[in-house]
Design a protein around this motif. Structure first.
Motif, PDB file in Angstrom:
ATOM      1  N   ARG A   6       5.221  -7.143  10.678  1.00 25.72           N
ATOM      2  CA  ARG A   6       4.289  -6.366   9.852  1.00 25.72           C
ATOM      3  C   ARG A   6       2.948  -7.092   9.734  1.00 25.72           C
ATOM      4  NH1 ARG A   6       2.220  -2.112   8.017  1.00 25.72           N
ATOM      5  NH2 ARG A   6       2.000  -1.810   5.799  1.00 25.72           N
ATOM      6  N   VAL A  54      -5.893  -3.428   3.911  1.00 23.88           N
ATOM      7  CA  VAL A  54      -5.134  -4.267   4.850  1.00 23.88           C
ATOM      8  C   VAL A  54      -5.073  -5.701   4.339  1.00 23.88           C
ATOM      9  CG1 VAL A  54      -5.133  -5.243   7.179  1.00 23.88           C
ATOM     10  CG2 VAL A  54      -5.551  -2.808   6.856  1.00 23.88           C
ATOM     11  N   LEU A  87      -0.778  -5.852  10.924  1.00 20.88           N
ATOM     12  CA  LEU A  87      -1.916  -5.821  10.010  1.00 20.88           C
ATOM     13  C   LEU A  87      -3.107  -6.599  10.561  1.00 20.88           C
ATOM     14  CD1 LEU A  87       0.017  -6.218   6.664  1.00 20.88           C
ATOM     15  CD2 LEU A  87      -1.230  -4.185   7.420  1.00 20.88           C
ATOM     16  N   THR A  96      -2.603  -5.926   1.499  1.00 20.80           N
ATOM     17  CA  THR A  96      -1.220  -5.896   1.969  1.00 20.80           C
ATOM     18  C   THR A  96      -0.826  -7.235   2.575  1.00 20.80           C
ATOM     19  OG1 THR A  96      -1.442  -3.531   2.424  1.00 20.80           O
ATOM     20  CG2 THR A  96       0.420  -4.650   3.434  1.00 20.80           C
ATOM     21  N   ALA A 133      -1.414  -0.189  10.070  1.00 18.56           N
ATOM     22  CA  ALA A 133      -1.317  -0.642   8.683  1.00 18.56           C
ATOM     23  C   ALA A 133      -0.288   0.156   7.895  1.00 18.56           C
ATOM     24  CB  ALA A 133      -2.684  -0.542   8.005  1.00 18.56           C
TER      25      ALA A 133
END
Length: 115
Positions: free
Chosen positions: A48, A27, A52, A30, A102
């Motif tokens: 997004r 996570v 996360l 990302t 995620a």
């Protein structure tokens, strides 16, 4: 004499700790990719990123449950099998929710429009 039950409990705890650490790394990676690419600052990237961050919160809660199972915190480790099973069930639920948030696929970052 070897305590097989204790060894199984320790192995299970190590397995869950490893899963939690892998998910946190994923996570964070990302989030880092979203930030470095500038995608985080788009509307879809912001959504997004928020998902996360929520996944990280769930993984932090999972970390607290793992500490409780290990007896690392203020509260001693649970001894009742029902309580132990309830904590592992909660961990599975937290992992599933974090995975859903995620996306668990790194390709989703590549699909977001670049800035």
């Amino acid at each position: 004499m070897v305590d097989l039950h204790g060894a199984r409990r320790a192995r299970r705890l190590d397995l869950y700790r490893s899963r939690q650490a892998d998910r946190v790394r994923g996570v964070r990676g990302t989030l880092e990719a979203l930030t470095q690419s500038g995608t985080l600052f788009t509307q879809e990237g912001t959504r997004r990123g928020l998902a996360l961050l929520k996944a990280l919160q769930l993984l932090q809660r999972a970390s607290a449950r793992l500490e409780e199972l290990a007896g690392d915190g203020v509260i001693p480790a649970p001894r009742l099998l029902e309580r132990i099973d309830a904590l592992y069930t909660e961990l599975d639920t937290l992992f599933a929710r974090a995975d859903k948030l995620a996306g668990r696929d790194e390709a989703s970052v590549a699909r977001l429009p670049a800035r």
